[in-house]
Structures are given as C-alpha cells and as structure tokens.
Design a protein around this motif. Structure first.
Motif, PDB file in Angstrom:
ATOM      1  N   ASN A  38       0.847  -1.191   0.000  1.00 20.37           N
ATOM      2  CA  ASN A  38       0.000   0.000   0.000  1.00 20.37           C
ATOM      3  C   ASN A  38       0.883   1.242   0.000  1.00 20.37           C
ATOM      4  OD1 ASN A  38      -1.949   1.950   0.252  1.00 20.37           O
ATOM      5  ND2 ASN A  38      -2.495   1.452   2.359  1.00 20.37           N
ATOM      6  N   PRO A  39       0.936   1.957  -1.114  1.00 13.63           N
ATOM      7  CA  PRO A  39       1.804   3.145  -1.168  1.00 13.63           C
ATOM      8  C   PRO A  39       1.162   4.379  -0.549  1.00 13.63           C
ATOM      9  CG  PRO A  39       0.733   2.825  -3.280  1.00 13.63           C
ATOM     10  CD  PRO A  39       0.281   1.687  -2.405  1.00 13.63           C
ATOM     11  N   PHE A  40      -0.115   4.290  -0.153  1.00 16.95           N
ATOM     12  CA  PHE A  40      -0.835   5.478   0.292  1.00 16.95           C
ATOM     13  C   PHE A  40      -0.702   5.617   1.802  1.00 16.95           C
ATOM     14  CE2 PHE A  40      -3.231   3.328  -3.161  1.00 16.95           C
ATOM     15  CZ  PHE A  40      -2.769   4.135  -4.196  1.00 16.95           C
ATOM     16  N   SER A  41       0.393   6.191   2.218  1.00 15.89           N
ATOM     17  CA  SER A  41       0.674   6.328   3.638  1.00 15.89           C
ATOM     18  C   SER A  41       1.633   7.489   3.859  1.00 15.89           C
ATOM     19  CB  SER A  41       1.282   5.038   4.200  1.00 15.89           C
ATOM     20  OG  SER A  41       1.700   5.198   5.530  1.00 15.89           O
ATOM     21  N   VAL A  42       1.523   8.090   5.036  1.00 12.57           N
ATOM     22  CA  VAL A  42       2.413   9.190   5.389  1.00 12.57           C
ATOM     23  C   VAL A  42       3.871   8.747   5.370  1.00 12.57           C
ATOM     24  CG1 VAL A  42       3.121  10.686   7.308  1.00 12.57           C
ATOM     25  CG2 VAL A  42       0.701  10.459   6.728  1.00 12.57           C
ATOM     26  N   ASP A  43       4.117   7.510   5.769  1.00 11.04           N
ATOM     27  CA  ASP A  43       5.484   7.022   5.910  1.00 11.04           C
ATOM     28  C   ASP A  43       6.039   6.392   4.640  1.00 11.04           C
ATOM     29  OD1 ASP A  43       5.432   7.762   8.607  1.00 11.04           O
ATOM     30  OD2 ASP A  43       4.404   5.902   9.124  1.00 11.04           O
ATOM     31  N   GLY A  44       5.350   6.543   3.525  1.00 15.34           N
ATOM     32  CA  GLY A  44       5.886   6.055   2.265  1.00 15.34           C
ATOM     33  C   GLY A  44       5.426   4.681   1.860  1.00 15.34           C
ATOM     34  N   GLY A  45       4.470   4.110   2.565  1.00 17.72           N
ATOM     35  CA  GLY A  45       3.913   2.825   2.166  1.00 17.72           C
ATOM     36  C   GLY A  45       4.409   1.669   3.021  1.00 17.72           C
ATOM     37  N   PHE A  46       3.669   0.571   2.980  1.00 20.02           N
ATOM     38  CA  PHE A  46       4.038  -0.616   3.750  1.00 20.02           C
ATOM     39  C   PHE A  46       3.323  -1.824   3.172  1.00 20.02           C
ATOM     40  CE2 PHE A  46       0.368   1.333   5.673  1.00 20.02           C
ATOM     41  CZ  PHE A  46      -0.472   0.278   5.979  1.00 20.02           C
ATOM     42  N   ASP A  47       3.758  -3.018   3.596  1.00 15.60           N
ATOM     43  CA  ASP A  47       3.185  -4.266   3.119  1.00 15.60           C
ATOM     44  C   ASP A  47       2.024  -4.699   4.014  1.00 15.60           C
ATOM     45  OD1 ASP A  47       5.004  -4.480   1.065  1.00 15.60           O
ATOM     46  OD2 ASP A  47       6.459  -5.588   2.271  1.00 15.60           O
ATOM     47  N   ILE A  48       0.921  -5.096   3.380  1.00 18.15           N
ATOM     48  CA  ILE A  48      -0.244  -5.612   4.100  1.00 18.15           C
ATOM     49  C   ILE A  48      -0.286  -7.126   3.903  1.00 18.15           C
ATOM     50  CG2 ILE A  48      -2.752  -5.500   4.367  1.00 18.15           C
ATOM     51  CD1 ILE A  48      -2.666  -2.807   2.907  1.00 18.15           C
ATOM     52  N   PRO A  49      -0.257  -7.925   4.951  1.00 19.06           N
ATOM     53  CA  PRO A  49      -0.351  -9.379   4.771  1.00 19.06           C
ATOM     54  C   PRO A  49      -1.710  -9.783   4.214  1.00 19.06           C
ATOM     55  CG  PRO A  49      -0.446  -8.807   7.104  1.00 19.06           C
ATOM     56  CD  PRO A  49      -0.107  -7.547   6.375  1.00 19.06           C
ATOM     57  N   VAL A  50      -1.690 -10.728   3.286  1.00 25.42           N
ATOM     58  CA  VAL A  50      -2.915 -11.293   2.710  1.00 25.42           C
ATOM     59  C   VAL A  50      -3.066 -12.695   3.284  1.00 25.42           C
ATOM     60  CG1 VAL A  50      -4.117 -11.960   0.597  1.00 25.42           C
ATOM     61  CG2 VAL A  50      -2.624  -9.937   0.610  1.00 25.42           C
ATOM     62  N   LYS A  51      -4.134 -12.918   4.062  1.00 22.84           N
ATOM     63  CA  LYS A  51      -4.298 -14.175   4.789  1.00 22.84           C
ATOM     64  C   LYS A  51      -5.609 -14.857   4.399  1.00 22.84           C
ATOM     65  CE  LYS A  51      -1.777 -12.519   8.879  1.00 22.84           C
ATOM     66  NZ  LYS A  51      -1.820 -12.359  10.357  1.00 22.84           N
ATOM     67  N   VAL A  52      -5.577 -16.172   4.337  1.00 18.32           N
ATOM     68  CA  VAL A  52      -6.782 -16.958   4.084  1.00 18.32           C
ATOM     69  C   VAL A  52      -7.527 -17.150   5.396  1.00 18.32           C
ATOM     70  CG1 VAL A  52      -7.656 -19.224   3.426  1.00 18.32           C
ATOM     71  CG2 VAL A  52      -5.862 -18.145   2.062  1.00 18.32           C
ATOM     72  N   HIS A  53      -8.827 -16.818   5.380  1.00 16.02           N
ATOM     73  CA  HIS A  53      -9.671 -17.084   6.542  1.00 16.02           C
ATOM     74  C   HIS A  53     -10.579 -18.259   6.220  1.00 16.02           C
ATOM     75  CE1 HIS A  53     -12.505 -16.729   9.822  1.00 16.02           C
ATOM     76  NE2 HIS A  53     -11.695 -15.866  10.406  1.00 16.02           N
ATOM     77  N   PRO A  54     -10.652 -19.264   7.102  1.00 19.27           N
ATOM     78  CA  PRO A  54     -11.410 -20.479   6.770  1.00 19.27           C
ATOM     79  C   PRO A  54     -12.907 -20.265   6.639  1.00 19.27           C
ATOM     80  CG  PRO A  54     -10.769 -20.502   9.076  1.00 19.27           C
ATOM     81  CD  PRO A  54     -10.059 -19.338   8.453  1.00 19.27           C
ATOM     82  N   ASP A  55     -13.453 -19.194   7.208  1.00 18.64           N
ATOM     83  CA  ASP A  55     -14.899 -18.986   7.222  1.00 18.64           C
ATOM     84  C   ASP A  55     -15.364 -17.879   6.283  1.00 18.64           C
ATOM     85  OD1 ASP A  55     -15.003 -20.918   9.259  1.00 18.64           O
ATOM     86  OD2 ASP A  55     -14.618 -19.389  10.784  1.00 18.64           O
ATOM     87  N   LEU A  56     -14.435 -17.180   5.651  1.00 21.37           N
ATOM     88  CA  LEU A  56     -14.820 -16.086   4.770  1.00 21.37           C
ATOM     89  C   LEU A  56     -15.370 -16.659   3.468  1.00 21.37           C
ATOM     90  CD1 LEU A  56     -14.745 -12.978   4.869  1.00 21.37           C
ATOM     91  CD2 LEU A  56     -12.638 -13.092   3.537  1.00 21.37           C
ATOM     92  N   PRO A  57     -16.561 -16.232   3.044  1.00 23.59           N
ATOM     93  CA  PRO A  57     -17.160 -16.812   1.836  1.00 23.59           C
ATOM     94  C   PRO A  57     -16.366 -16.443   0.584  1.00 23.59           C
ATOM     95  CG  PRO A  57     -18.804 -15.668   3.169  1.00 23.59           C
ATOM     96  CD  PRO A  57     -17.456 -15.282   3.710  1.00 23.59           C
ATOM     97  N   PRO A  58     -16.410 -17.295  -0.443  1.00 21.73           N
ATOM     98  CA  PRO A  58     -15.852 -16.899  -1.739  1.00 21.73           C
ATOM     99  C   PRO A  58     -16.574 -15.644  -2.233  1.00 21.73           C
ATOM    100  CG  PRO A  58     -16.427 -19.235  -1.714  1.00 21.73           C
ATOM    101  CD  PRO A  58     -17.000 -18.639  -0.464  1.00 21.73           C
ATOM    102  N   GLY A  59     -15.854 -14.821  -2.975  1.00 21.32           N
ATOM    103  CA  GLY A  59     -16.471 -13.620  -3.525  1.00 21.32           C
ATOM    104  C   GLY A  59     -16.479 -12.434  -2.595  1.00 21.32           C
ATOM    105  N   THR A  60     -15.906 -12.553  -1.402  1.00 21.59           N
ATOM    106  CA  THR A  60     -15.867 -11.455  -0.436  1.00 21.59           C
ATOM    107  C   THR A  60     -14.455 -11.301   0.109  1.00 21.59           C
ATOM    108  OG1 THR A  60     -18.186 -11.738   0.219  1.00 21.59           O
ATOM    109  CG2 THR A  60     -16.752 -10.603   1.779  1.00 21.59           C
TER     110      THR A  60
END
Length: 512
Positions: free
Chosen positions: A422-444
């Motif tokens: 995410n480059p949109f930050s005061v501090d010049g950007g940072f990495d956001i972890p992308v995690k699989v959630h077992p209960d999150l429905p497909p398409g969301t």
C-alpha cells in the motif's frame, strides 16, 4: 493336593511362556486361526479436526472490572474549526470563534456464547488407561466454543436485516442445454455470512434434500428452549420465463447489502424448489432440475439476524451503512459469471487499490491485514502476476549463498501473493499481509485496520476493535442428575468496534 495345584500352576505359566513369548509362530497361528488377535489401540484419541481462529487470536481481549450489562463509550468523530475549517487566520488582537464537535455515545451489550458436553459414568470408567476423559472432553469443548466465537467475531449479526430479496430478472438463450422446455418461475433468497456457514458453505448446484437454514428451536440441557435465526432473507417475488429445449435460463437479482450468497429456487409457478447457491447475484440453469429439495414456500419471513442474542461481527459492522466503512459490490456482469477483479498492469488489483485510496482519502488510515477466501487468494495472484507485471517481480538470492541449497537458481512453482503493498501512507507505504480465513465466503474480501495510526492514538485507544469480556471462558460443572457428568464452557463478551471506518469490504466478486 496343594502341591499338585502348585505344579499345575507352574506348568501353565511355562506353557504360556513357550507359546506366547516373542515372535512365536505358534502364537500367531493360534491367535489368527481362532479369531483372537491383539488389538493395538494407541492412546489417547487423535483429534483430527481444525481449530483455526485467526480473529479470536488477533483481537485484544479486555476484561472489564465493572461491566454491568453493556459496554459504553463516547466517540468524538470529528472536530470542526470555526470560520473556514481549514483556515486558522486571526487578525492581530482579536479572538477566534469556537470550534465544534460531533460526539455520540455507543452501547455494546454483552452476550453469552457457549457449548456443552457430557460424559457417562460407563464411558469414564471404560476410558481408564486410555485417556483422561475429563481433560480431553474439556479441551474439545473449549476448542469448539472458540470456533463458534470465531464465527461470531466474523459474521455475528444483530443489526442488519436483509429483508426481502429483489425479484430476479430472467432471460433464456443459447443452444445445447438439457433443461426441459417449460415456463419457469424463479425466486431468490439472500444469505448472510452466518447463513452461508450454516448451509455448509456450499456453492453450486445442490443435492437432493438440500435446504437453507431458517430457524432452529434449541432445547437446552436445562429444559428451556430458545430460537436462533439461520441467516437468510425472506424470499423474493417470483419471475416467469419461457424456456425451449436447448436454451439456458439466466437469472440476476439486485445486490442486497449484507448478503454474501444467493440461493435460487426454480420450477413451475408455485412449485419452486432450491436448485443452486452462488456467491454472486446471478445464476444459470442448463440441466434438469434437482428433485427433493426445499420448497420456496417454506420461507415466509426474514431470518437474517438474531436481534437481542448476538453482537455484530466485523462483516456486519462493515456492511452496516451507519458505520461509514468502505463497501464495494462489484457489478452483476454476465449472469452466472459476474465481474472479476481486474489487473492494474503494475502488479496490483484495481479494486483493492481503489479501496486503499478511499480509506486513506476519507479517514487517513490503511488496512493492516486483508482476509480472503482461497478463491480470492488465487484470483489476486493471477491478477498481480501477469506478463505486464513481470518487470516488477524480484528474484532474490542471498549474497553469501546461505539459502541457495543444492540448486542456487531453483524456482518454486505455485506461489501466491502473501503481501499487498500500500503506497498510500504518510510514511511512504508498507506491506499488508494477505491471509486466508477459513470462514470467509468466496467472492468477499475483508480488509481491516487492526491498530489505528499514531495520529489517532492521543485518546489511548489504539485498537480499532477489542473483545470486551464481562466474564471470559469459564467451565460450569452441573449437578449430577443422571449417571453422567454434564459440563459447559461459556464466555460473556461483546465485540467493541471503536473505529468501524477501519473496515473495508469487497463483495460480489466473480471467480476468474
């Protein structure tokens, strides 16, 4: 006689030793031929079930000292300067006017979650030497309660009623389908995330006997009853469409805020039955209908929320328009296909980028984690790793050769996007972890800011959300009524979301 008895006993022991000592062939033959074989049971029992609770593990748990029946807090959501809000100019010797506040009080009642189990006296006695049933049953009970709590933290719904779904729009065209010729009637029902989970997270054509969860009357071990709603809306009005043999039936409905899936009931008018579940707001029908499924006539009310029994989970907090969270439902697109995430051409996804920009522009914050279903993890990877983004992919090898192994230039197949920059930050950007959630429905996709940035933390409340507990996990051993021991694990808590605008949602995402 006593001497003879002693000799007989000694002879028997020598015979046993001769027959059964070591890997004796006579022992094997006697056991197998007679049907008496050893039973090698490993102790204790193997617990082969998942207990994944990422939200429960990540959210801070705060024990309240004087909890009462609800948690309360005061929110100052904005401060507006006098005159022009962005100008502070004041003439020499004069005074400014007074600034103003937008302040509200928020209340979050405590609710109880729990589960119970029992052990019969016979089971307790039979398990001696195998496992401590009291301990292992308590562990399994606690794990199940935690899994139920995870569902509540993600999908709990007390405030957002889905109401009645919109009548679908139908069409028929094409060749080659095997759907029999008929004037079909189609009805649609919407599912919350709880409803999707209660339905077994099924997607696609249903099997005989399939039915949506509407209501369930539960008889507790105290003999009292209570009713839980299953997480589905009321049925829509029906729409008719004539289909000739070979044509495909297409159905599309309006996106309902708070819905993560749609159930489709099809048949002759008045005889519509459950045929398909999708995680987009459309469906197609090409084959003969499935028989023996739930009739649409059985859905007579809105069963989407549990007002007075539940607290709102993160998804409901995000969907609720009163909370100001970012919510983007992708367009309906082609019926049965939907609209896909789109590649930006620079190694990112346009829809996620738009969410990050909006959250920064509106609230000056960014998600710190993105939760996805495995379907969306795969689709995000496909959008990010394209020919256009090839020059942005970095190949990294340690200069000291410590991580080279036998093949210093080996490439691992099947990679996924684990971090989203995410480059949109005061501090010049940072990495956001992308995690699989077992209960999150497909398409969301659920993105949320776990901790507020430093420019929000002057109020000493850095967390966007906390689990406030009136009484955290506790075990109750009930008085013995029959020859079995009954016990339960409970917790009294609420999910306090102080900054609901820290939640971002993308939904109605097609698989592709």
């Amino acid at each position: 006689m006593s001497n003879l008895g002693s000799i007989t006993a000694e002879s028997l022991e020598l015979t046993k030793e001769s027959l059964f000592k070591g890997d004796n062939a006579l022992k094997k033959g006697l056991y197998v031929n007679s049907g008496f074989v050893p039973y090698d049971l490993q102790a204790p029992a193997k617990n082969l079930y998942p207990t994944i609770t990422p939200l429960r593990n990540a959210l801070p748990r705060i024990q309240r000292t004087n909890p009462g029946d609800a948690a309360h807090w005061r929110v100052v959501s904005s401060i507006t300067g006098s005159g022009y809000d962005s100008m502070g100019w004041v003439p020499e010797g004069q005074r400014s006017s007074s600034m103003s506040y937008n302040a509200t009080t928020t209340t979050a009642p405590y609710f109880t979650i729990g589960e119970e189990d029992y052990i019969t006296f016979e089971a307790e006695a039979a398990a001696q030497g195998f496992e401590d049933l009291q301990a292992t049953a308590s562990l399994r009970l606690l794990q199940k309660t935690m899994r139920k709590e995870e569902g509540a933290l993600l999908s709990g719904n007390t405030s957002l009623a889905l109401g009645t779904a919109s009548a679908p729009t139908l069409s028929a065209s094409g060749t080659g389908a095997t759907l029999p010729a008929l004037t079909y009637s189609v009805i649609v029902v919407c599912l919350t995330s709880e409803g999707f989970s209660n339905n077994g997270r099924l997607v696609g054509t249903v099997l005989a006997g399939a039915a949506l969860p509407t209501q369930k009357v539960i008889t507790g071990n105290d003999g009292n009853t209570y009713t839980l709603n299953g997480g589905v809306s009321n049925k829509s009005p029906n729409t008719l469409q004539a289909v000739t043999l070979g044509q495909t039936l297409f159905a599309t409905t309006n996106v309902i805020n708070g819905a993560v899936a749609y159930a489709w009931y099809v048949g002759a008018a008045g005889s519509e039955t459950l045929q398909q579940i999708t995680t987009i707001n459309s469906a197609t029908f090409t084959a003969p209908l499935v028989s023996g499924t739930q009739p649409a006539a059985s859905l007579i009310a809105d069963y989407s929320r549990n007002n007075g029994l539940a607290f709102d989970g993160l998804l409901t907090v995000g969907f609720n328009p009163a909370n100001g969270a970012y919510v983007q439902a992708l367009a309906a697109g082609t019926a049965g296909v939907g609209t896909f995430l789109t590649a930006s051409g620079r190694g990112s996804v346009n829809e996620i980028d738009n969410m990050l920009v909006a959250m920064w522009n509106n609230y000056r914050l960014s998600p710190t984690v993105i939760y996805v279903n495995v379907q969306e993890q795969r689709n995000i990877t496909q959008k990010c790793l394209t020919n256009a983004s090839g020059p942005l992919v970095r190949y990294q090898v340690s200069s000291d050769g410590a991580d080279r192994g036998p093949n210093p230039y080996g490439v691992t197949a099947g990679g996924v996007v684990r971090w989203y920059y995410n480059p949109f930050s005061v501090d010049g950007g940072f990495d956001i972890p992308v995690k699989v959630h077992p209960d999150l429905p497909p398409g969301t996709i659920l993105a949320w800011c776990e901790t507020l940035p430093v420019w929000y933390q002057s109020n000493q409340v850095p967390n966007v959300a906390e689990v406030l507990t009136r009484r955290d996990y506790y075990r109750v051993d009930w008085p013995v009524r029959t020859r079995r021991r009954e016990f339960g694990v409970y917790a009294e808590e609420t999910l306090a979301v102080y900054a609901p605008f820290g939640v971002g949602l993308l939904t109605n995402i097609g698989n592709g």
